[in-house]
Every structure is written in C-alpha cells, then in structure tokens.
Scaffold this motif. Sequence first.
Motif, PDB file in Angstrom:
ATOM      1  N   VAL A 216       0.710  -1.232  -0.171  1.00 23.23           N
ATOM      2  CA  VAL A 216       0.137  -0.062   0.147  1.00 23.23           C
ATOM      3  C   VAL A 216       1.009   1.256   0.039  1.00 23.23           C
ATOM      4  CG1 VAL A 216      -1.705   1.220   1.046  1.00 23.23           C
ATOM      5  CG2 VAL A 216      -1.809  -1.205   1.137  1.00 23.23           C
ATOM      6  N   VAL A 217       0.695   2.117  -1.012  1.00 18.33           N
ATOM      7  CA  VAL A 217       1.325   3.286  -0.889  1.00 18.33           C
ATOM      8  C   VAL A 217       0.517   4.511  -0.942  1.00 18.33           C
ATOM      9  CG1 VAL A 217       2.908   4.732  -2.485  1.00 18.33           C
ATOM     10  CG2 VAL A 217       2.955   2.259  -2.770  1.00 18.33           C
ATOM     11  N   ALA A 218       0.743   5.473   0.169  1.00 18.46           N
ATOM     12  CA  ALA A 218      -0.281   6.701   0.303  1.00 18.46           C
ATOM     13  C   ALA A 218       0.501   7.768   0.083  1.00 18.46           C
ATOM     14  CB  ALA A 218      -0.974   6.599   1.475  1.00 18.46           C
ATOM     15  N   SER A 219      -0.316   8.954  -0.253  1.00 20.20           N
ATOM     16  CA  SER A 219       0.199  10.174  -0.110  1.00 20.20           C
ATOM     17  C   SER A 219       0.196  10.789   1.405  1.00 20.20           C
ATOM     18  CB  SER A 219      -0.652  11.281  -1.071  1.00 20.20           C
ATOM     19  OG  SER A 219      -2.009  11.313  -0.265  1.00 20.20           O
TER      20      SER A 219
ATOM     21  N   ASP B 109      -0.894  20.062   0.304  1.00 18.93           N
ATOM     22  CA  ASP B 109      -0.891  21.155  -0.539  1.00 18.93           C
ATOM     23  C   ASP B 109       0.011  21.039  -1.804  1.00 18.93           C
ATOM     24  OD1 ASP B 109      -2.700  22.511   1.128  1.00 18.93           O
ATOM     25  OD2 ASP B 109      -0.796  23.546   2.267  1.00 18.93           O
ATOM     26  N   GLU B 110       1.242  20.654  -1.731  1.00 17.92           N
ATOM     27  CA  GLU B 110       2.407  20.159  -2.608  1.00 17.92           C
ATOM     28  C   GLU B 110       1.852  19.093  -3.497  1.00 17.92           C
ATOM     29  OE1 GLU B 110       3.724  19.846   0.582  1.00 17.92           O
ATOM     30  OE2 GLU B 110       3.884  22.020   0.881  1.00 17.92           O
ATOM     31  N   PHE B 111       1.048  18.115  -3.115  1.00 17.82           N
ATOM     32  CA  PHE B 111       0.807  17.150  -3.739  1.00 17.82           C
ATOM     33  C   PHE B 111      -0.477  17.215  -4.707  1.00 17.82           C
ATOM     34  CE2 PHE B 111      -1.577  12.861  -4.410  1.00 17.82           C
ATOM     35  CZ  PHE B 111      -0.265  12.033  -4.767  1.00 17.82           C
ATOM     36  N   PHE B 112      -1.438  18.021  -4.155  1.00 17.66           N
ATOM     37  CA  PHE B 112      -2.692  18.308  -5.050  1.00 17.66           C
ATOM     38  C   PHE B 112      -2.600  19.602  -5.701  1.00 17.66           C
ATOM     39  CE2 PHE B 112      -4.099  15.010  -1.799  1.00 17.66           C
ATOM     40  CZ  PHE B 112      -4.463  14.061  -2.614  1.00 17.66           C
TER      41      PHE B 112
END
Length: 90
Positions: A56-59, A65-68
């Motif tokens: 499982v990989v998650a943000s 803020d940076e990711f989206f």
Amino acid sequence: MAGLWEVFVRPRRGLAHAHAGSIHGADAEIALRNARDVYTRRGEGVSIWVVPSEAVVASSPDEADEFFDPAGDKVYRHPTFYEVPDGVQL
C-alpha cells in the motif's frame, strides 16, 4: 512468518470495497480466510480483498498542498469552466 495484510470488504449494499482493517496471515489464502472469519462473520460482505500492507502506497496529509497543487491550474476540471445549457437542473 506471518505478514500483515490490509482487508477491503465490499458490502451488499454497494459496489465499492472499503477498508475494514488489518489481519495477519502466513500467505494470501490464510489472510483471506482470517479476514472472512473476522470481518464478515455476520454476513456483512459479498467480496473481500487482502493486500500485503507493504504494497500500500499513500500520499502524506502533511504534503497535501504540494501533492494536489498541480490540479489547481487545470481550469477545465472545475465546473465553472463549462456553461450549463438552459433546462439542465443542477
């Protein structure tokens, strides 16, 4: 050696699997049987997925803020970009 597995159950009333919790199991088959015994013993589901926890990989919520942020400059993804024809109910 037993591994940790994430369990997703699809309820009768919906089509989407939802995370139900974690379970231990030596392999996928044992994890699936353990998940069945723990999470659907009262008939709560029609389908179960088990996934190795390390897969499982998650943000990170701390980096939201940076990711989206890249989606913010794509105005065509916002409903204000489109004109709604007369007679269409929102």
